[in-house]
Motif scaffolding. Structure first.
Motif, PDB file in Angstrom:
ATOM      1  N   LEU A 239       0.833  -1.214   0.000  1.00 37.23           N
ATOM      2  CA  LEU A 239       0.000   0.000   0.000  1.00 37.23           C
ATOM      3  C   LEU A 239       0.860   1.254   0.000  1.00 37.23           C
ATOM      4  CD1 LEU A 239      -2.733  -1.065   2.596  1.00 37.23           C
ATOM      5  CD2 LEU A 239      -2.934  -1.037   0.098  1.00 37.23           C
ATOM      6  N   ASP A 240       1.949   1.209   0.758  1.00 40.72           N
ATOM      7  CA  ASP A 240       2.841   2.366   0.845  1.00 40.72           C
ATOM      8  C   ASP A 240       3.494   2.679  -0.499  1.00 40.72           C
ATOM      9  OD1 ASP A 240       4.232   4.373   2.458  1.00 40.72           O
ATOM     10  OD2 ASP A 240       6.025   3.164   2.110  1.00 40.72           O
ATOM     11  N   SER A 241       3.625   1.657  -1.332  1.00 38.52           N
ATOM     12  CA  SER A 241       4.246   1.859  -2.638  1.00 38.52           C
ATOM     13  C   SER A 241       3.308   2.540  -3.634  1.00 38.52           C
ATOM     14  CB  SER A 241       4.686   0.505  -3.224  1.00 38.52           C
ATOM     15  OG  SER A 241       5.592  -0.147  -2.366  1.00 38.52           O
ATOM     16  N   GLU A 242       1.987   2.487  -3.380  1.00 44.62           N
ATOM     17  CA  GLU A 242       1.018   2.996  -4.350  1.00 44.62           C
ATOM     18  C   GLU A 242       0.162   4.147  -3.835  1.00 44.62           C
ATOM     19  OE1 GLU A 242      -1.264   0.143  -6.557  1.00 44.62           O
ATOM     20  OE2 GLU A 242       0.083  -1.483  -5.970  1.00 44.62           O
ATOM     21  N   PHE A 243       0.041   4.289  -2.529  1.00 43.29           N
ATOM     22  CA  PHE A 243      -0.876   5.277  -1.965  1.00 43.29           C
ATOM     23  C   PHE A 243      -0.170   6.117  -0.906  1.00 43.29           C
ATOM     24  CE2 PHE A 243      -3.313   1.550  -3.260  1.00 43.29           C
ATOM     25  CZ  PHE A 243      -4.296   2.112  -4.069  1.00 43.29           C
ATOM     26  N   ASP A 244      -0.828   7.208  -0.547  1.00 43.43           N
ATOM     27  CA  ASP A 244      -0.301   8.082   0.508  1.00 43.43           C
ATOM     28  C   ASP A 244      -0.854   7.610   1.847  1.00 43.43           C
ATOM     29  OD1 ASP A 244       0.760  10.049   2.055  1.00 43.43           O
ATOM     30  OD2 ASP A 244      -0.523  11.660   1.301  1.00 43.43           O
ATOM     31  N   ILE A 245      -0.351   6.444   2.296  1.00 44.26           N
ATOM     32  CA  ILE A 245      -0.763   5.960   3.614  1.00 44.26           C
ATOM     33  C   ILE A 245       0.263   6.404   4.640  1.00 44.26           C
ATOM     34  CG2 ILE A 245      -1.868   3.926   2.580  1.00 44.26           C
ATOM     35  CD1 ILE A 245       0.422   2.287   4.059  1.00 44.26           C
ATOM     36  N   ARG A 246      -0.216   6.694   5.837  1.00 49.64           N
ATOM     37  CA  ARG A 246       0.678   6.986   6.959  1.00 49.64           C
ATOM     38  C   ARG A 246       0.243   6.141   8.136  1.00 49.64           C
ATOM     39  NH1 ARG A 246       3.479  11.705   6.056  1.00 49.64           N
ATOM     40  NH2 ARG A 246       4.763  11.003   7.807  1.00 49.64           N
ATOM     41  N   ILE A 247       1.174   5.422   8.681  1.00 52.35           N
ATOM     42  CA  ILE A 247       0.880   4.483   9.760  1.00 52.35           C
ATOM     43  C   ILE A 247       0.875   5.220  11.095  1.00 52.35           C
ATOM     44  CG2 ILE A 247       1.682   2.412  10.968  1.00 52.35           C
ATOM     45  CD1 ILE A 247       3.096   1.635   8.311  1.00 52.35           C
ATOM     46  N   SER A 248      -0.161   4.959  11.886  1.00 49.53           N
ATOM     47  CA  SER A 248      -0.231   5.513  13.236  1.00 49.53           C
ATOM     48  C   SER A 248       0.219   4.479  14.272  1.00 49.53           C
ATOM     49  CB  SER A 248      -1.645   5.975  13.558  1.00 49.53           C
ATOM     50  OG  SER A 248      -1.740   6.422  14.894  1.00 49.53           O
ATOM     51  N   LEU A 313       3.624   7.975  12.074  1.00 51.42           N
ATOM     52  CA  LEU A 313       5.075   7.825  11.963  1.00 51.42           C
ATOM     53  C   LEU A 313       5.628   8.838  10.963  1.00 51.42           C
ATOM     54  CD1 LEU A 313       4.045   5.041  13.069  1.00 51.42           C
ATOM     55  CD2 LEU A 313       5.834   3.964  11.707  1.00 51.42           C
ATOM     56  N   SER A 314       6.830   9.315  11.214  1.00 53.77           N
ATOM     57  CA  SER A 314       7.478  10.156  10.209  1.00 53.77           C
ATOM     58  C   SER A 314       7.658   9.349   8.933  1.00 53.77           C
ATOM     59  CB  SER A 314       8.834  10.652  10.711  1.00 53.77           C
ATOM     60  OG  SER A 314       9.753   9.573  10.793  1.00 53.77           O
ATOM     61  N   LYS A 315       7.685  10.035   7.813  1.00 49.53           N
ATOM     62  CA  LYS A 315       7.798   9.352   6.530  1.00 49.53           C
ATOM     63  C   LYS A 315       9.091   8.533   6.461  1.00 49.53           C
ATOM     64  CE  LYS A 315       5.986   8.738   2.381  1.00 49.53           C
ATOM     65  NZ  LYS A 315       4.684   8.079   2.204  1.00 49.53           N
ATOM     66  N   ASP A 316      10.169   9.086   6.982  1.00 50.49           N
ATOM     67  CA  ASP A 316      11.459   8.396   6.942  1.00 50.49           C
ATOM     68  C   ASP A 316      11.435   7.125   7.776  1.00 50.49           C
ATOM     69  OD1 ASP A 316      14.418   8.292   6.371  1.00 50.49           O
ATOM     70  OD2 ASP A 316      14.495   8.493   8.550  1.00 50.49           O
ATOM     71  N   PHE A 317      10.865   7.211   8.990  1.00 55.35           N
ATOM     72  CA  PHE A 317      10.843   6.021   9.837  1.00 55.35           C
ATOM     73  C   PHE A 317       9.914   4.967   9.254  1.00 55.35           C
ATOM     74  CE2 PHE A 317       9.093   3.467  13.317  1.00 55.35           C
ATOM     75  CZ  PHE A 317      10.263   2.907  13.785  1.00 55.35           C
ATOM     76  N   GLN A 318       8.777   5.371   8.713  1.00 54.79           N
ATOM     77  CA  GLN A 318       7.858   4.413   8.108  1.00 54.79           C
ATOM     78  C   GLN A 318       8.550   3.648   6.977  1.00 54.79           C
ATOM     79  OE1 GLN A 318       3.682   5.515   7.486  1.00 54.79           O
ATOM     80  NE2 GLN A 318       3.891   4.910   5.334  1.00 54.79           N
ATOM     81  N   LYS A 320      11.758   3.032   6.611  1.00 56.34           N
ATOM     82  CA  LYS A 320      12.758   2.119   7.170  1.00 56.34           C
ATOM     83  C   LYS A 320      12.103   0.928   7.885  1.00 56.34           C
ATOM     84  CE  LYS A 320      16.368   5.627   7.810  1.00 56.34           C
ATOM     85  NZ  LYS A 320      17.156   6.389   8.816  1.00 56.34           N
ATOM     86  N   LEU A 321      11.034   1.202   8.629  1.00 58.31           N
ATOM     87  CA  LEU A 321      10.369   0.139   9.395  1.00 58.31           C
ATOM     88  C   LEU A 321       9.842  -0.951   8.477  1.00 58.31           C
ATOM     89  CD1 LEU A 321       9.124  -0.939  12.099  1.00 58.31           C
ATOM     90  CD2 LEU A 321       7.064   0.345  11.467  1.00 58.31           C
ATOM     91  N   LEU A 322       9.126  -0.560   7.427  1.00 54.65           N
ATOM     92  CA  LEU A 322       8.530  -1.559   6.546  1.00 54.65           C
ATOM     93  C   LEU A 322       9.593  -2.406   5.864  1.00 54.65           C
ATOM     94  CD1 LEU A 322       5.636   0.535   4.955  1.00 54.65           C
ATOM     95  CD2 LEU A 322       5.489  -1.158   6.787  1.00 54.65           C
ATOM     96  N   ARG A 323      10.713  -1.817   5.546  1.00 58.21           N
ATOM     97  CA  ARG A 323      11.784  -2.581   4.914  1.00 58.21           C
ATOM     98  C   ARG A 323      12.530  -3.449   5.914  1.00 58.21           C
ATOM     99  NH1 ARG A 323       9.921   1.117   2.210  1.00 58.21           N
ATOM    100  NH2 ARG A 323      10.056   1.221  -0.070  1.00 58.21           N
ATOM    101  N   ALA A 324      12.691  -2.969   7.129  1.00 58.26           N
ATOM    102  CA  ALA A 324      13.370  -3.763   8.151  1.00 58.26           C
ATOM    103  C   ALA A 324      12.578  -5.018   8.494  1.00 58.26           C
ATOM    104  CB  ALA A 324      13.607  -2.922   9.403  1.00 58.26           C
ATOM    105  N   VAL A 325      11.266  -4.884   8.677  1.00 59.45           N
ATOM    106  CA  VAL A 325      10.441  -6.049   9.008  1.00 59.45           C
ATOM    107  C   VAL A 325      10.360  -6.990   7.807  1.00 59.45           C
ATOM    108  CG1 VAL A 325       8.150  -6.830   9.718  1.00 59.45           C
ATOM    109  CG2 VAL A 325       9.137  -4.775  10.740  1.00 59.45           C
TER     110      VAL A 325
END
Length: 486
Positions: A239-248, A313-318, A320-325
């Motif tokens: 979803l993050d690759s296609e839409f402007d989602i921001r994780i809370s 989450l900040s855009k930068d941390f989001q 990194k998080l998705l790629r780390a997991v």
């Protein structure tokens, strides 16, 4: 409902199991069950001792004519994994397990049953209380906190036991005699992150993955069951690759030794993208559900509106998080090249918790080869460190090296074939058993593990087979009757 269980055969064992299951016994909160077992031993006027970490040892002399046999320690852990279905109202700290009989199985209402390892503990209790079972001198060893660190086994000092043989009653297939197991280590990454408030036309959305089969992250890791944490991350990454989602927030999984069954994420999305985004979730969910149709037939992916989260989450941390997991290995890492069908090394991505500026990622890495266990743990640690996490490797415990030529192995292998007409499966398992740890202070003690059929351990689907208990119990008694001379 417990009366239904109490009337099963062998009654002496099932009654002990019902008594034990009436006592709350979560890992690291065993005060009530320690007192219960201690009182049980003292009520029988048997030598009863509680060591400094909370393990209980109850010693019973040999029955007449068995005094010259080797002393046997019979060991089980008294803590249990506490898991429940999301819609089950239950307080594990105060309530006893609600059991019922379903055909050939004993189950619990929406919670773990505690057959792991309550059936073993109940067996020891029944032997200690017996007046007509022939046995050598017995040392009942009830260990604590097996499920979340094995601290009971680690804390047991040398010199407390006199036994030359140990029967561990913590195996979950009645055709198996287990003579070795994997070691494990907890890998944790924790840290904080920057949060942001967003402007514009946005709405809140909750994404839930639920209904996965779950289960024991050692004994069932080879079954390919879905991991809710990894599947949620897969959805969010797409979803993050296609839409402007921001994780809370993300809240997935639970205990390290349980394959995660559920995960919930709260998102902030653009109102204008809602329809297209939900269509994409449905399409992705259909693919994932189809992939796991055999292993997780009850899986669901749910979408529902929620209040717009104030912080994300900040855009930068989001990023990194998705790629780390995504990078974290999960499931089988390597099969044993020496024992056919044995998982040698694996990892369970057990817990992902992200909320209010803090995050925690918890894994349990297992291997029967210590150097490979450390290597995989460092691999996982490196992935977490790329996220900026403070990482730790804790609770390291050794594996149990098989000794197939031990006298107790030969004895029980022969007895099994005589009693049931076919050979037992003498093997090593990928779960963490306490034998490896206990053996560090009792290196000369011969050890073997066995037990009745238990399915779905560490999940609310846990159940124990009645007919299998009725097979296992006389095999245990026959073993005790045939313990060799000193």
């Amino acid at each position: 409902m417990s009366n239904e269980v109490r009337n099963l055969e062998p009654k002496e064992m099932w009654n002990c199991f019902a008594d034990l299951n009436a006592v709350p016994r979560p890992s690291k909160k065993e005060e009530k069950v320690i007192e219960f077992v201690k009182n049980f031993g003292e009520s029988l006027n048997l030598e009863t001792y509680v060591d400094e970490v909370g393990n209980i040892i109850i010693k019973k002399p040999a029955t007449p004519g068995m005094e010259n046999r080797k002393t046997v320690a019979i060991q089980s852990h008294i803590d249990m994994v506490h898991q429940k279905n999301a819609d089950t109202e239950f307080d594990f700290d105060t309530q006893g397990i609600e059991m019922f009989v379903d055909g050939d199985w004993v189950k619990a209402k929406g919670t773990t049953l505690g057959a792991d390892n309550g059936i073993g503990a109940a067996s020891i209790m029944a032997l200690l209380a017996s007046k007509d079972i022939a046995h050598p001198a017995l040392e009942g060893l009830f260990t604590i906190d097996e499920e979340t660190g094995m601290t009971g086994a680690m804390g047991l000092k040398g010199g407390l036991l006199d036994a030359e043989i140990m029967l561990n009653l913590d195996t979950e297939d009645d055709h198996e005699l287990t003579i070795g197991c994997a070691g494990g280590v907890d890998v944790t990454g924790e840290g904080s992150y920057d949060q942001e408030s967003l402007a514009g036309e946005r709405i809140g959305l909750e994404l839930t993955i639920k209904g996965l089969s779950g289960g024991h992250s050692g004994m069932e890791i080879h079954l390919g069951k879905g991991n809710a944490n990894k599947l949620m991350n897969r959805l969010l990454y797409a979803l993050d690759s296609e839409f402007d989602i921001r994780i809370s927030s993300i809240d997935g999984g639970g205990l390290r030794n349980a394959i995660p069954r559920e995960s919930v994420a709260v998102l902030s999305i653009l109102a204008s993208e809602k329809e297209e985004l939900e269509e994409e979730i449905v399409a992705l969910a259909e693919l994932i559900i189809e992939e796991h149709d055999t292993t997780d037939p009850e899986m669901e992916v749910l979408i529902q509106p929620v209040d717009l989260p104030a912080q994300v989450l900040s855009k930068d941390f989001q990023f990194k998080l998705l790629r780390a997991v995504y990078a974290l290995p999960n499931g089988i890492y390597r099969m044993s090249p020496d024992m056919e069908g044995l998982v040698q090394t694996s990892n369970n991505v057990a817990r992902v918790q992200v909320a209010e500026g803090n995050y925690s990622i918890q894994c349990l890495t297992r291997s029967s080869v210590d150097s490979e266990k450390v290597d995989l743990a460092l691999n996982i640690q490196a992935s977490m460190e790329m996220l900026g996490a403070d990482t730790s490797l804790d609770g390291d415990y050794p594996g149990w090296a098989p000794k197939p030529e031990a006298d107790i192995v030969k004895l029980m292998d022969d007895l099994y074939e005589k009693q049931f007409g076919h050979k037992a499966d003498v093997n090593a398992c990928h779960a963490g058993l306490e034998c490896g740890i206990l053996g560090t202070n009792y290196p000369e003690m011969e050890m073997i593990s066995f037990g009745p059929n238990i399915r779905g351990a560490h999940s609310p689907d846990e159940k124990v087979q009645i007919s299998s208990v009725q097979k296992y119990w006389p095999f245990l008694l026959e073993t005790l009757k045939n313990i060799p001379l000193r």
